[in-house]
Design a protein around this motif. Structure first.
Motif, PDB file in Angstrom:
ATOM      1  N   PRO A 158       0.815  -1.217   0.000  1.00 31.31           N
ATOM      2  CA  PRO A 158       0.000   0.000   0.000  1.00 31.31           C
ATOM      3  C   PRO A 158       0.851   1.271   0.000  1.00 31.31           C
ATOM      4  CG  PRO A 158      -0.728  -1.536   1.705  1.00 31.31           C
ATOM      5  CD  PRO A 158       0.584  -2.039   1.205  1.00 31.31           C
ATOM      6  N   VAL A 159       0.435   2.231  -0.801  1.00 34.63           N
ATOM      7  CA  VAL A 159       1.043   3.570  -0.801  1.00 34.63           C
ATOM      8  C   VAL A 159      -0.054   4.577  -0.505  1.00 34.63           C
ATOM      9  CG1 VAL A 159       2.254   5.332  -2.140  1.00 34.63           C
ATOM     10  CG2 VAL A 159       2.825   2.907  -2.468  1.00 34.63           C
ATOM     11  N   TYR A 160       0.146   5.392   0.540  1.00 36.24           N
ATOM     12  CA  TYR A 160      -0.827   6.408   0.941  1.00 36.24           C
ATOM     13  C   TYR A 160      -0.204   7.784   0.714  1.00 36.24           C
ATOM     14  CZ  TYR A 160      -2.548   2.312   3.478  1.00 36.24           C
ATOM     15  OH  TYR A 160      -2.984   1.055   3.814  1.00 36.24           O
ATOM     16  N   GLY A 161      -0.807   8.554  -0.164  1.00 34.86           N
ATOM     17  CA  GLY A 161      -0.303   9.893  -0.429  1.00 34.86           C
ATOM     18  C   GLY A 161      -1.237  10.953   0.126  1.00 34.86           C
ATOM     19  N   PHE A 162      -0.665  11.963   0.777  1.00 29.69           N
ATOM     20  CA  PHE A 162      -1.447  13.085   1.304  1.00 29.69           C
ATOM     21  C   PHE A 162      -1.035  14.331   0.527  1.00 29.69           C
ATOM     22  CE2 PHE A 162      -1.636   9.878   4.500  1.00 29.69           C
ATOM     23  CZ  PHE A 162      -2.944   9.947   4.945  1.00 29.69           C
ATOM     24  N   ASN A 163      -1.963  14.806  -0.293  1.00 31.35           N
ATOM     25  CA  ASN A 163      -1.700  15.894  -1.223  1.00 31.35           C
ATOM     26  C   ASN A 163      -2.024  17.233  -0.563  1.00 31.35           C
ATOM     27  OD1 ASN A 163      -1.732  17.765  -3.341  1.00 31.35           O
ATOM     28  ND2 ASN A 163      -2.542  16.292  -4.808  1.00 31.35           N
ATOM     29  N   LEU A 164      -0.994  17.991  -0.232  1.00 30.02           N
ATOM     30  CA  LEU A 164      -1.185  19.273   0.448  1.00 30.02           C
ATOM     31  C   LEU A 164      -1.175  20.449  -0.517  1.00 30.02           C
ATOM     32  CD1 LEU A 164       1.029  18.800   3.652  1.00 30.02           C
ATOM     33  CD2 LEU A 164      -1.240  17.903   3.117  1.00 30.02           C
ATOM     34  N   GLY A 165      -1.070  20.171  -1.815  1.00 28.26           N
ATOM     35  CA  GLY A 165      -1.000  21.247  -2.789  1.00 28.26           C
ATOM     36  C   GLY A 165      -2.255  21.412  -3.617  1.00 28.26           C
ATOM     37  N   GLY A 166      -3.124  20.417  -3.603  1.00 26.06           N
ATOM     38  CA  GLY A 166      -4.371  20.524  -4.353  1.00 26.06           C
ATOM     39  C   GLY A 166      -4.245  20.232  -5.832  1.00 26.06           C
ATOM     40  N   TYR A 167      -3.130  19.649  -6.252  1.00 27.05           N
ATOM     41  CA  TYR A 167      -2.977  19.339  -7.671  1.00 27.05           C
ATOM     42  C   TYR A 167      -3.927  18.214  -8.076  1.00 27.05           C
ATOM     43  CZ  TYR A 167       1.095  22.326  -7.674  1.00 27.05           C
ATOM     44  OH  TYR A 167       1.915  23.411  -7.565  1.00 27.05           O
ATOM     45  N   ARG A 168      -4.592  18.416  -9.193  1.00 26.54           N
ATOM     46  CA  ARG A 168      -5.644  17.488  -9.588  1.00 26.54           C
ATOM     47  C   ARG A 168      -5.086  16.171 -10.137  1.00 26.54           C
ATOM     48  NH1 ARG A 168     -10.759  19.001 -13.524  1.00 26.54           N
ATOM     49  NH2 ARG A 168     -11.838  16.992 -13.368  1.00 26.54           N
ATOM     50  N   THR A 169      -4.009  16.253 -10.907  1.00 26.06           N
ATOM     51  CA  THR A 169      -3.435  15.063 -11.523  1.00 26.06           C
ATOM     52  C   THR A 169      -2.587  14.307 -10.515  1.00 26.06           C
ATOM     53  OG1 THR A 169      -3.384  16.185 -13.657  1.00 26.06           O
ATOM     54  CG2 THR A 169      -2.023  14.217 -13.421  1.00 26.06           C
ATOM     55  N   VAL A 176       0.217  11.581  -9.244  1.00 27.35           N
ATOM     56  CA  VAL A 176       1.445  10.939  -9.708  1.00 27.35           C
ATOM     57  C   VAL A 176       1.626   9.593  -9.008  1.00 27.35           C
ATOM     58  CG1 VAL A 176       2.577  13.113 -10.248  1.00 27.35           C
ATOM     59  CG2 VAL A 176       2.882  12.102  -7.975  1.00 27.35           C
ATOM     60  N   LEU A 177       0.632   9.199  -8.202  1.00 33.45           N
ATOM     61  CA  LEU A 177       0.723   7.958  -7.437  1.00 33.45           C
ATOM     62  C   LEU A 177      -0.139   6.844  -8.024  1.00 33.45           C
ATOM     63  CD1 LEU A 177       0.515   9.352  -3.792  1.00 33.45           C
ATOM     64  CD2 LEU A 177       2.524   9.105  -5.263  1.00 33.45           C
ATOM     65  N   GLU A 178      -0.780   7.110  -9.156  1.00 28.17           N
ATOM     66  CA  GLU A 178      -1.708   6.148  -9.758  1.00 28.17           C
ATOM     67  C   GLU A 178      -2.833   5.812  -8.766  1.00 28.17           C
ATOM     68  OE1 GLU A 178      -1.046   2.608 -13.031  1.00 28.17           O
ATOM     69  OE2 GLU A 178       0.113   2.558 -11.174  1.00 28.17           O
ATOM     70  N   ALA A 179      -3.320   6.846  -8.083  1.00 24.72           N
ATOM     71  CA  ALA A 179      -4.332   6.675  -7.040  1.00 24.72           C
ATOM     72  C   ALA A 179      -5.606   6.052  -7.593  1.00 24.72           C
ATOM     73  CB  ALA A 179      -4.657   8.031  -6.408  1.00 24.72           C
ATOM     74  N   GLY A 180      -6.213   5.191  -6.777  1.00 22.67           N
ATOM     75  CA  GLY A 180      -7.447   4.535  -7.160  1.00 22.67           C
ATOM     76  C   GLY A 180      -7.248   3.171  -7.774  1.00 22.67           C
ATOM     77  N   ARG A 181      -5.985   2.825  -8.016  1.00 23.07           N
ATOM     78  CA  ARG A 181      -5.703   1.510  -8.600  1.00 23.07           C
ATOM     79  C   ARG A 181      -5.033   0.627  -7.545  1.00 23.07           C
ATOM     80  NH1 ARG A 181      -3.510   2.346 -14.818  1.00 23.07           N
ATOM     81  NH2 ARG A 181      -5.295   3.556 -15.564  1.00 23.07           N
ATOM     82  N   GLY A 182      -5.676  -0.478  -7.221  1.00 21.97           N
ATOM     83  CA  GLY A 182      -5.082  -1.418  -6.282  1.00 21.97           C
ATOM     84  C   GLY A 182      -4.796  -0.803  -4.933  1.00 21.97           C
ATOM     85  N   ASN A 183      -3.544  -0.808  -4.537  1.00 19.84           N
ATOM     86  CA  ASN A 183      -3.130  -0.329  -3.220  1.00 19.84           C
ATOM     87  C   ASN A 183      -2.622   1.105  -3.226  1.00 19.84           C
ATOM     88  OD1 ASN A 183      -3.632  -2.533  -1.458  1.00 19.84           O
ATOM     89  ND2 ASN A 183      -1.934  -3.645  -2.397  1.00 19.84           N
ATOM     90  N   ARG A 184      -3.015   1.898  -4.211  1.00 22.57           N
ATOM     91  CA  ARG A 184      -2.562   3.284  -4.285  1.00 22.57           C
ATOM     92  C   ARG A 184      -3.702   4.217  -3.874  1.00 22.57           C
ATOM     93  NH1 ARG A 184       1.314   0.286  -4.486  1.00 22.57           N
ATOM     94  NH2 ARG A 184       2.984   0.414  -6.070  1.00 22.57           N
ATOM     95  N   HIS A 185      -3.467   5.018  -2.839  1.00 19.79           N
ATOM     96  CA  HIS A 185      -4.508   5.898  -2.299  1.00 19.79           C
ATOM     97  C   HIS A 185      -3.943   7.315  -2.162  1.00 19.79           C
ATOM     98  CE1 HIS A 185      -6.431   2.103  -1.129  1.00 19.79           C
ATOM     99  NE2 HIS A 185      -5.275   1.769  -0.589  1.00 19.79           N
ATOM    100  N   GLU A 186      -4.780   8.300  -2.465  1.00 22.52           N
ATOM    101  CA  GLU A 186      -4.359   9.696  -2.289  1.00 22.52           C
ATOM    102  C   GLU A 186      -5.476  10.493  -1.635  1.00 22.52           C
ATOM    103  OE1 GLU A 186      -2.769  13.404  -5.048  1.00 22.52           O
ATOM    104  OE2 GLU A 186      -2.171  11.346  -5.534  1.00 22.52           O
ATOM    105  N   PHE A 187      -5.098  11.285  -0.632  1.00 26.01           N
ATOM    106  CA  PHE A 187      -6.048  12.104   0.119  1.00 26.01           C
ATOM    107  C   PHE A 187      -5.732  13.580  -0.077  1.00 26.01           C
ATOM    108  CE2 PHE A 187      -5.146   8.153   2.335  1.00 26.01           C
ATOM    109  CZ  PHE A 187      -6.411   7.608   2.508  1.00 26.01           C
TER     110      PHE A 187
END
Length: 238
Positions: free
Chosen positions: A190-201, A203-214
Motif C-alpha cells: 500500500p502507498v498512501y499519499g497526502f496531497n497538500l497542494g491541491g494538484y488534480r493530476t 502521480v501515485l496512480e491513485a485509485g488503482r489497487g493499493n494506491r490511495h491519495e487524500f
C-alpha cells in the motif's frame, strides 16, 4: 495562577476532545508563544491529540516533502502554518507512535530523521523543519522512493505532489514514459499519499489497487489509514 489554569485546560484530554483542534495547531501555538510556561502544556495537548494514532504492524516508510514549495505559503487562508510544518508533525507522530517506522525528509535528495520515543513532539517537529534545504529544494518523489524503500510493508508520502518527472523512467521508456512515481514500490504494498497542494493530476496512480491519495491532513487522517489497513468499514469498498 491564571497561567496555571490555562495550562491545565490546554493539557486536559477532555478539553482537547471538545476543541476538535488539529494536532499541528499546537505547534503553531508554541511558535507564537515559545515559552517553557506553555511548552509542557502544549506538548501534553499534542500527545492527547495524537493518542489514537495506530501502530501498524510490520515496517512503515514515511516520506515528508521538504521542498521550497512546501514552505512558501500558508496551509490555509486563516493560518500562518505552512504545509511543511503540518507534514512534519504528521511524520514525527507516526515515527514516535509506530513500531518500526523509517522517517525521511526529501527534496532533491533524502535525509533520515531519527525520533526517540521519549522525545517531545514539539521539539522533534521543530528539529525536523530546521533541516529544510539540507537536501535541496526540488521535489523528486520517484527518486526518493528508490533511495529509501527497503521491502517496507506500507509507504506514506506527505507532499504537495508538485514533483519533477522521473528521469530514469524518461530515459528508459522514451515515448512510453508515464508520470507514475511509485514504480519503485511493489504493487501489493500500500502507498498512501497526502496531497497538500491541491494538484488534480495524481502521480501515485491513485485509485488503482493499493494506491490511495487524500486531499490534505485533518483529524480523520489517522482513522482513514487504519480503515484502509484493516478494511473494517461498513459496506467496504466505499
Amino acid at each position: 495562577a491564571v497561567a496555571e489554569t490555562v495550562a491545565l485546560k490546554l493539557s486536559d484530554p477532555i478539553e482537547f476532545a471538545r476543541s476538535r483542534q488539529f494536532p499541528y495547531r499546537f505547534v503553531s501555538a508554541f511558535e507564537a508563544a515559545p515559552s517553557l510556561r506553555w511548552g509542557y502544556a502544549l506538548d501534553k495537548a499534542i500527545e492527547a491529540a495524537t493518542a489514537n494514532v495506530p501502530a501498524f504492524p510490520g515496517r512503515t516508510l514515511v516520506l515528508v516533502d521538504t521542498s521550497a514549495s512546501m514552505n512558501g505559503r500558508a496551509f490555509s487562508r486563516r493560518s500562518t502554518m505552512t504545509p511543511l510544518h503540518a507534514a512534519a508533525v504528521f511524520g514525527v507522530v507516526m515515527a514516535k507512535r509506530g513500531n518500526a517506522v523509517d522517517l525521511y525528509g526529501f527534496a532533491d535528495g533524502v535525509f533520515r530523521h531519527e525520533v526517540k520515543r521519549a522525545s517531545s513532539m514539539l521539539t522533534e517537529a521543530e528539529r525536523f523543519t530546521r533541516r529544510v534545504g539540507e537536501v535541496g529544494h526540488g521535489t523528486r518523489i520517484a527518486e526518493a522512493l528508490r533511495a529509501t524503500y527497503r521491502r517496507h510493508d506500507r509507504v506514506v508520502i506527505v507532499s504537495d505532489m508538485q514533483t519533477f518527472a522521473d528521469t530514469r523512467q524518461m530515459r528508459g521508456l522514451g515515448a512510453r514514459y508515464t508520470s507514475v512515481a511509485t514504480d519503485a514500490v511493489p504493487a501489493n504494498v500500500p502507498v498512501y499519499g497526502f496531497n497538500l497542494g491541491g494538484y488534480r493530476t495524481t502521480v501515485l496512480e491513485a485509485g488503482r489497487g493499493n494506491r490511495h491519495e487524500f486531499g490534505g491532513l485533518n483529524d480523520a487522517t489517522f482513522a482513514m489509514l487504519n480503515l484502509l489497513e484493516t478494511r473494517t468499514s461498513t459496506g467496504w469498498p466505499f
